[in-house]
Design an enzyme around this catalytic site. Structure first.
Site, PDB file in Angstrom:
ATOM      1  N   HIS A   1     -72.021 -31.244 -19.436  1.00 48.40           N
ATOM      2  CA  HIS A   1     -71.723 -29.823 -19.620  1.00 48.40           C
ATOM      3  C   HIS A   1     -70.496 -29.608 -20.498  1.00 48.40           C
ATOM      4  O   HIS A   1     -69.824 -28.576 -20.378  1.00 48.40           O
ATOM      5  CB  HIS A   1     -71.552 -29.143 -18.250  1.00 48.40           C
ATOM      6  CG  HIS A   1     -72.808 -29.136 -17.441  1.00 48.40           C
ATOM      7  ND1 HIS A   1     -73.901 -28.359 -17.776  1.00 48.40           N
ATOM      8  CD2 HIS A   1     -73.177 -29.835 -16.344  1.00 48.40           C
ATOM      9  CE1 HIS A   1     -74.873 -28.558 -16.905  1.00 48.40           C
ATOM     10  NE2 HIS A   1     -74.468 -29.471 -16.024  1.00 48.40           N
TER      11      HIS A   1
ATOM     12  N   CYS B   1     -34.044 -36.654  -8.556  1.00 45.91           N
ATOM     13  CA  CYS B   1     -32.790 -37.388  -8.561  1.00 45.91           C
ATOM     14  C   CYS B   1     -32.510 -37.976  -7.192  1.00 45.91           C
ATOM     15  O   CYS B   1     -32.988 -37.473  -6.174  1.00 45.91           O
ATOM     16  CB  CYS B   1     -31.635 -36.458  -8.908  1.00 45.91           C
ATOM     17  SG  CYS B   1     -31.844 -35.619 -10.469  1.00 45.91           S
TER      18      CYS B   1
ATOM     19  N   TRP C   1     -33.277 -37.733 -12.680  1.00 48.25           N
ATOM     20  CA  TRP C   1     -34.544 -37.353 -13.304  1.00 48.25           C
ATOM     21  C   TRP C   1     -34.252 -35.992 -13.929  1.00 48.25           C
ATOM     22  O   TRP C   1     -34.042 -35.000 -13.226  1.00 48.25           O
ATOM     23  CB  TRP C   1     -35.655 -37.258 -12.265  1.00 48.25           C
ATOM     24  CG  TRP C   1     -36.990 -36.968 -12.876  1.00 48.25           C
ATOM     25  CD1 TRP C   1     -37.850 -37.866 -13.429  1.00 48.25           C
ATOM     26  CD2 TRP C   1     -37.620 -35.694 -12.997  1.00 48.25           C
ATOM     27  NE1 TRP C   1     -38.977 -37.222 -13.892  1.00 48.25           N
ATOM     28  CE2 TRP C   1     -38.869 -35.885 -13.636  1.00 48.25           C
ATOM     29  CE3 TRP C   1     -37.252 -34.390 -12.640  1.00 48.25           C
ATOM     30  CZ2 TRP C   1     -39.749 -34.836 -13.918  1.00 48.25           C
ATOM     31  CZ3 TRP C   1     -38.125 -33.347 -12.920  1.00 48.25           C
ATOM     32  CH2 TRP C   1     -39.358 -33.582 -13.551  1.00 48.25           C
TER      33      TRP C   1
ATOM     34  N   LYS D   1     -54.138 -42.826 -12.291  1.00 46.56           N
ATOM     35  CA  LYS D   1     -53.359 -44.069 -12.388  1.00 46.56           C
ATOM     36  C   LYS D   1     -53.242 -44.509 -13.842  1.00 46.56           C
ATOM     37  O   LYS D   1     -52.181 -44.909 -14.287  1.00 46.56           O
ATOM     38  CB  LYS D   1     -54.009 -45.203 -11.560  1.00 46.56           C
ATOM     39  CG  LYS D   1     -53.908 -45.069 -10.071  1.00 46.56           C
ATOM     40  CD  LYS D   1     -52.576 -45.481  -9.488  1.00 46.56           C
ATOM     41  CE  LYS D   1     -51.733 -44.330  -9.045  1.00 46.56           C
ATOM     42  NZ  LYS D   1     -52.080 -43.414  -8.056  1.00 46.56           N
TER      43      LYS D   1
ATOM     44  N   GLU E   1     -58.643 -40.376  -8.937  1.00 46.59           N
ATOM     45  CA  GLU E   1     -57.475 -41.207  -8.648  1.00 46.59           C
ATOM     46  C   GLU E   1     -57.345 -42.339  -9.680  1.00 46.59           C
ATOM     47  O   GLU E   1     -56.246 -42.641 -10.153  1.00 46.59           O
ATOM     48  CB  GLU E   1     -57.570 -41.750  -7.214  1.00 46.59           C
ATOM     49  CG  GLU E   1     -56.451 -42.667  -6.781  1.00 46.59           C
ATOM     50  CD  GLU E   1     -55.057 -42.054  -6.892  1.00 46.59           C
ATOM     51  OE1 GLU E   1     -54.927 -40.837  -7.101  1.00 46.59           O
ATOM     52  OE2 GLU E   1     -54.093 -42.830  -6.799  1.00 46.59           O
TER      53      GLU E   1
ATOM     54  N   ARG F   1     -36.144 -42.757  -7.651  1.00 43.18           N
ATOM     55  CA  ARG F   1     -36.123 -41.299  -7.647  1.00 43.18           C
ATOM     56  C   ARG F   1     -35.767 -40.717  -9.011  1.00 43.18           C
ATOM     57  O   ARG F   1     -35.748 -39.490  -9.191  1.00 43.18           O
ATOM     58  CB  ARG F   1     -35.139 -40.792  -6.606  1.00 43.18           C
ATOM     59  CG  ARG F   1     -35.555 -41.101  -5.196  1.00 43.18           C
ATOM     60  CD  ARG F   1     -34.558 -40.544  -4.222  1.00 43.18           C
ATOM     61  NE  ARG F   1     -34.569 -39.099  -4.218  1.00 43.18           N
ATOM     62  CZ  ARG F   1     -35.208 -38.362  -3.323  1.00 43.18           C
ATOM     63  NH1 ARG F   1     -35.891 -38.939  -2.371  1.00 43.18           N
ATOM     64  NH2 ARG F   1     -35.160 -37.055  -3.377  1.00 43.18           N
TER      65      ARG F   1
ATOM     66  N   ASN G   1     -28.842 -33.222  -6.366  1.00 45.97           N
ATOM     67  CA  ASN G   1     -30.299 -33.287  -6.523  1.00 45.97           C
ATOM     68  C   ASN G   1     -30.841 -31.906  -6.202  1.00 45.97           C
ATOM     69  O   ASN G   1     -30.493 -31.329  -5.172  1.00 45.97           O
ATOM     70  CB  ASN G   1     -30.899 -34.321  -5.567  1.00 45.97           C
ATOM     71  CG  ASN G   1     -32.419 -34.227  -5.515  1.00 45.97           C
ATOM     72  OD1 ASN G   1     -33.060 -33.915  -6.517  1.00 45.97           O
ATOM     73  ND2 ASN G   1     -32.997 -34.465  -4.359  1.00 45.97           N
ATOM     74  N   GLY G   2     -31.697 -31.376  -7.074  1.00 43.77           N
ATOM     75  CA  GLY G   2     -32.267 -30.050  -6.832  1.00 43.77           C
ATOM     76  C   GLY G   2     -32.203 -29.231  -8.110  1.00 43.77           C
ATOM     77  O   GLY G   2     -31.966 -29.770  -9.200  1.00 43.77           O
TER      78      GLY G   2
ATOM     79  N   LYS H   1     -40.416 -40.887  -8.313  1.00 44.99           N
ATOM     80  CA  LYS H   1     -41.233 -41.106  -7.130  1.00 44.99           C
ATOM     81  C   LYS H   1     -41.359 -39.871  -6.253  1.00 44.99           C
ATOM     82  O   LYS H   1     -42.425 -39.517  -5.806  1.00 44.99           O
ATOM     83  CB  LYS H   1     -40.626 -42.259  -6.333  1.00 44.99           C
ATOM     84  CG  LYS H   1     -41.420 -42.653  -5.093  1.00 44.99           C
ATOM     85  CD  LYS H   1     -42.700 -43.325  -5.476  1.00 44.99           C
ATOM     86  CE  LYS H   1     -43.541 -43.766  -4.306  1.00 44.99           C
ATOM     87  NZ  LYS H   1     -44.924 -44.024  -4.704  1.00 44.99           N
TER      88      LYS H   1
ATOM     89  N   GLU I   1     -50.924 -42.190 -15.764  1.00 43.25           N
ATOM     90  CA  GLU I   1     -49.558 -42.240 -15.274  1.00 43.25           C
ATOM     91  C   GLU I   1     -48.792 -43.474 -15.739  1.00 43.25           C
ATOM     92  O   GLU I   1     -47.616 -43.380 -16.111  1.00 43.25           O
ATOM     93  CB  GLU I   1     -49.612 -42.215 -13.739  1.00 43.25           C
ATOM     94  CG  GLU I   1     -48.270 -42.132 -13.056  1.00 43.25           C
ATOM     95  CD  GLU I   1     -48.413 -42.114 -11.533  1.00 43.25           C
ATOM     96  OE1 GLU I   1     -49.484 -42.472 -11.019  1.00 43.25           O
ATOM     97  OE2 GLU I   1     -47.439 -41.747 -10.864  1.00 43.25           O
TER      98      GLU I   1
HETATM   99  O1  M6R Z   1     -44.757 -38.037  -2.009  1.00 48.12           O
HETATM  100  P1  M6R Z   1     -46.052 -37.339  -2.265  1.00 48.12           P
HETATM  101  O2  M6R Z   1     -47.234 -38.076  -1.733  1.00 48.12           O
HETATM  102  O3  M6R Z   1     -46.041 -35.909  -1.776  1.00 48.12           O
HETATM  103  O4  M6R Z   1     -46.190 -37.279  -3.827  1.00 48.12           O
HETATM  104  C1  M6R Z   1     -47.223 -36.553  -4.415  1.00 48.12           C
HETATM  105  C2  M6R Z   1     -47.395 -36.935  -5.856  1.00 48.12           C
HETATM  106  O5  M6R Z   1     -46.244 -36.644  -6.583  1.00 48.12           O
HETATM  107  C3  M6R Z   1     -47.726 -38.431  -6.023  1.00 48.12           C
HETATM  108  O6  M6R Z   1     -48.836 -38.787  -5.277  1.00 48.12           O
HETATM  109  C4  M6R Z   1     -47.996 -38.756  -7.500  1.00 48.12           C
HETATM  110  O7  M6R Z   1     -49.137 -38.110  -7.927  1.00 48.12           O
HETATM  111  C5  M6R Z   1     -48.092 -40.269  -7.659  1.00 48.12           C
HETATM  112  N1  M6R Z   1     -46.985 -40.754  -8.416  1.00 48.12           N
HETATM  113  C6  M6R Z   1     -49.330 -40.707  -8.348  1.00 48.12           C
HETATM  114  O8  M6R Z   1     -49.391 -42.092  -8.436  1.00 48.12           O
END
Ligand code: M6R
Length: 590
Positions: free
Chosen positions: A486, A2, A70, A467, A463, A27, A94-95, A585, A470
Site C-alpha cells: 500500500h 544527563c 546529553w 535497533k 523492534e 545517561r 539534569n532536566g 539511556k 538506533e
Molecule cells: O526506560 P524506558 O524503557 O522507559 O525507555 C524507553 C525508551 O526510551 C527506550 O526503550 C528506547 O527506545 C531504547 N533505547 C531503544 O533501544
C-alpha cells in the site's frame, strides 16, 4: 538524559566521584565535568566528550559534584559542559528549565553575563544572586523560581563540606556507603559504592553536611526517611573488549529466569481483578517498551477478549485520552524515569485510573507512582539499546495477560505453562549470533531495509527496525506485512533487504506472499520463522529456525536474532553499540 552525582568523602572524594561518573555515563556522553570544594575555593574541570577526557591530577576537596551531559540547550562544547559556576557556587543539573529565557533576561538586565548557551546556567546565577550567607536558603529560593524539571547538586565555597540538592520531576537518590555518601540520578551508578539508598520525592531537597544526608522541605524542615538496602543483581560484565549490548543480549535467559521467579511470588489478584473488571485497558510506554506494550495489547485482546488501547506515552499525555475511574493503565519502562511515561501515569492517576507498572528499577519514580508494580528482573541495563529488558518486559506482560485470562475464565491459557521453558528457548535463540553476524556481513553495504510481520510479529519487526536505526544508523522501517503493497513497496529496488518475521503458522503463507511481492521488485528477502520446512523454496533466504514455543510466546525468542543482527551490523559498520550518537539511556526530559 544527563546524569548528576555528588559525593562527600573525607578521603578520595575525587576518585569516588569519577568512578560514579563513569558508571553514569550511559545517561549522556556529550560532555562531562566535575567540581570539588576545597580549602582554596571550588576547582572545576569540564570537557566536551567522554568522562575519560577528565582523567588527570585529582582535584582536592571532600565534597564534589559531577555531570555527564546529553545536550538539550546548546551544542556539546567545553563551555556548555557542567558544572556551571557563579560567584561562590558551582552547579550540575539534569532536566529542562522552561522559563530560563525569562530568567536569563532578568539576570542580564541586572548586569549578569553568561558563558554558556544552557538553560542550567541561570540556576546557578540565580542562587548566587539570592545568597546572603545561608547556602540552603539560597538554593531553595532559586528553585522556587524555576519552571520545568530539575535535579540539581550545588557546591558553595563558603561551605566546603556541604552539597545542597533539589529534585523536581527529575530523579535523584541519596546513597550511603563505606566512607562516603552520595547523591545521584540513578541507583545503578552507585552499585558497589553504597549499601543503602533512598529516593527523593518531587519538591524535596537533599542536604549533605559532611557524612550526613538530610532530606528537607523547601522551608528547611527535615523529612524523615527510611533508606533501603541495595545490591547489584544481574548487571552485565563486558567480555574482553566486547560491548555491554552483546553481554546484555547474552544475559537474556538469566533475566527471564529471575523475572519468572519474581512473578511466581507476586500477588496478581488485585491486578487481575481490576483488569477483568476494567472498562478499558490502556498502555503507555516509549520506544522499545512501547513495542512490548503493543505485543501485550495484542495478546490480552486476543486471549482475554479485553479491548486494549496502546499509545506512545508522548501522545497519550497530550491526546486527552478517554481514561477514567474503572480503567487500567499499564505503563512499561525499563528505567522508570522516562518523562513522557511518567506524565502519562500522572494523568491517568489524576483521572482515577488504576496504574500497573512494568519496570526494571524498583526505586524509580514509576515504581513508586504505580498502584501495582510488576518488576522485570533483567538486572541493570547499561547499553543505550534496550535488549534484555525488552524480553523481560514481554515475559511480565504475558504473565499478567495469563492472569487476566484466569480471572475471567478460571482457566490459564495453555501457553501459560510453557513460560517455564522460556529461558531455555531464549538460550537456544542466542545460538543464532553467528548466523546473524554472517547475515550482517552480507548486508554490510545496505543503506536501508524493511522489517515486516503480521499479528504480534509486526511488533517484533518494529523492534528489529528500531535497533538497526538506533545503533547502526541505517534507515530501517517496519510495517505490517500486508501494508507493504500500500505504498512502502515503492521504495524497494534491486538488493533491498526485507526481513520478515513469521511465527504464526496460520499467517506464514500470507507473509511469504508479501516477501514474494517484494522479491519480484528486486528485494533481498530474509525469513525468520520456526516453520522453515513449510516455507522451503519460497524464494527467501531462510534464517536458521527459531526455537519453538507456543505461538503466543514466540516474540520472546524471535526478537533475539534481530537484536544480534543489529548489534553485529553496528559493529561491522564501525560504531559503538553501547553509545549511539544523539541518544542517552534514560530519557528524563520531554
Ligand atoms: O526506560 P524506558 O524503557 O522507559 O525507555 C524507553 C525508551 O526510551 C527506550 O526503550 C528506547 O527506545 C531504547 N533505547 C531503544 O533501544
Amino acid at each position: 538524559m544527563c546524569g548528576i552525582v555528588g559525593c562527600f568523602a573525607e578521603s578520595g572524594c575525587y576518585e569516588k566521584l569519577m568512578a560514579a561518573l563513569v558508571n553514569l555515563e550511559y545517561r549522556g556522553y556529550d560532555s562531562a565535568g566535575v567540581a570539588l570544594a576545597g580549602e582554596k575555593g571550588i576547582a572545576v574541570r569540564k570537557k566536551k566528550g567522554a568522562v575519560r577526557n577528565l582523567f588527570g591530577q585529582p582535584l582536592a576537596g571532600t565534597a564534589g559534584i559531577g555531570h555527564t551531559r546529553w545536550a538539550t540547550h546548546g551544542k556539546p562544547s567545553d563551555e556548555n559542559a557542567h558544572p556551571h559556576t557563579a560567584g561562590k557556587f558551582a552547579l550540575v543539573h539534569n532536566g529542562i528549565i522552561e522559563n530560563y529565557a525569562a530568567l536569563r533576561a532578568e539576570l542580564s538586565a541586572r548586569g549578569e553575563t553568561f558563558s554558556s548557551e544552557t538553560d542550567s546556567e541561570v540556576i546557578v546565577k540565580l542562587i548566587a544572586a539570592l545568597y546572603s550567607g545561608d547556602f540552603f536558603a539560597a538554593v531553595a529560593a532559586a528553585c522556587a523560581r524555576l519552571k520545568g524539571s530539575y535535579a540539581v547538586a550545588v557546591l558553595c565555597a563558603d561551605h566546603p563540606r556541604e552539597i545542597v540538592c533539589a529534585a523536581y520531576k527529575s530523579p535523584l537518590v541519596a546513597g550511603a556507603g563505606k566512607g562516603a555518601v552520595y547523591v545521584c540520578s540513578d541507583v545503578p551508578a552507585l552499585f558497589g559504592a553504597v549499601s543503602y539508598v533512598c529516593p527523593a520525592e518531587d519538591g524535596e531537597f537533599l542536604h549533605v553536611c559532611g557524612s550526613e544526608i538530610v532530606f528537607r522541605r523547601a522551608d528547611g524542615t527535615p523529612v524523615p526517611k527510611v533508606f533501603c538496602r541495595t545490591e547489584e543483581e544481574g548487571g552485565a560484565r563486558r567480555q574482553g573488549g566486547g560491548s555491554y549490548m552483546e553481554a546484555e543480549i547474552a544475559q537474556i535467559p538469566q533475566g527471564i529466569s529471575r523475572t519468572l521467579a519474581c512473578l511466581r511470588g507476586c500477588d496478581f489478584a488485585p491486578a487481575a481483578r481490576v483488569l477483568r473488571a476494567a472498562g478499558r485497558v490502556f498502555t503507555a510506554a516509549c520506544g522499545t517498551a512501547h513495542h512490548a506494550a503493543l505485543a501485550f495489547g495484542h495478546l490480552l485482546s486476543q486471549e482475554a477478549r479485553i479491548p486494549v488501547l496502546c499509545e506512545a506515552a508522548s501522545e497519550f499525555r497530550y491526546g486527552d485520552p478517554l481514561i477514567g475511574a474503572g480503567d487500567v493503565l499499564v505503563a512499561v519502562s525499563q528505567s522508570g524515569e522516562t518523562a513522557d511515561t511518567l506524565e502519562a501515569v500522572r494523568l491517568a492517576k489524576q483521572r482515577g485510573a488504576f496504574v500497573i507498572a512494568v519496570c526494571n528499577a524498583p526505586l524509580s519514580t514509576l515504581s513508586r507512582l504505580a498502584d501495582l508494580l510488576l518488576q522485570t528482573c533483567a538486572g541493570a541495563e547499561v547499553a543505550v539499546a534496550a535488549t534484555k529488558s525488552y524480553n523481560c518486559q514481554l515475559l511480565c506482560l504475558y504473565y499478567l495477560a495469563a492472569q487476566a485470562v484466569f480471572f475471567k475464565t478460571t482457566r490459564f491459557p495453555a501457553w501459560f505453562f510453557a513460560l517455564e521453558g522460556a529461558a531455555r528457548a531464549c538460550g537456544q535463540a542466542l545460538e543464532s549470533a553467528a548466523a546473524a553476524e554472517r547475515l550482517a556481513r552480507r548486508l554490510q553495504g545496505a543503506r536501508a531495509m524493511y522489517f515486516i510481520g503480521r499479528g504480534a510479529d509486526r511488533f517484533t519487526a518494529a523492534e528489529g527496525a528500531l535497533k538497526v536505526r538506533e545503533i547502526a544508523y541505517v534507515f530501517a522501517e517496519s510495517c505490517p506485512a500486508g501494508e507493504l503493497k500500500h505504498g512502502t513497496l515503492a521504495l524497494v529496488e534491486e538488493g533491498f533487504p526485507v526481513f520478515a518475521v513469521a511465527t504464526a503458522r496460520a499467517l506464514l503463507q500470507k507473509t511469504v506472499n508479501s516477501l514474494a511481492e517484494a522479491r519480484a521488485r528486486g528485494a533481498r528477502p530474509v525469513l525468520f520463522t520456526q516453520y522453515g520446512a513449510e516455507a522451503a523454496g519460497c524464494g527467501a533466504e531462510l534464517f536458521p529456525p527459531l526455537p519453538s514455543l507456543p505461538e503466543p510466546l514466540m516474540p520472546l525468542v524471535s526478537v533475539i536474532p534481530l537484536q544480534w543482527f543489529a548489534c553485529h551490523f553496528c559493529l561491522l559498520r564501525g560504531f559503538d553499540p553501547d553509545r549511539p550518537r544523539n541518544l542517552a539511556k534514560s530519557v528524563t526530559v520531554e
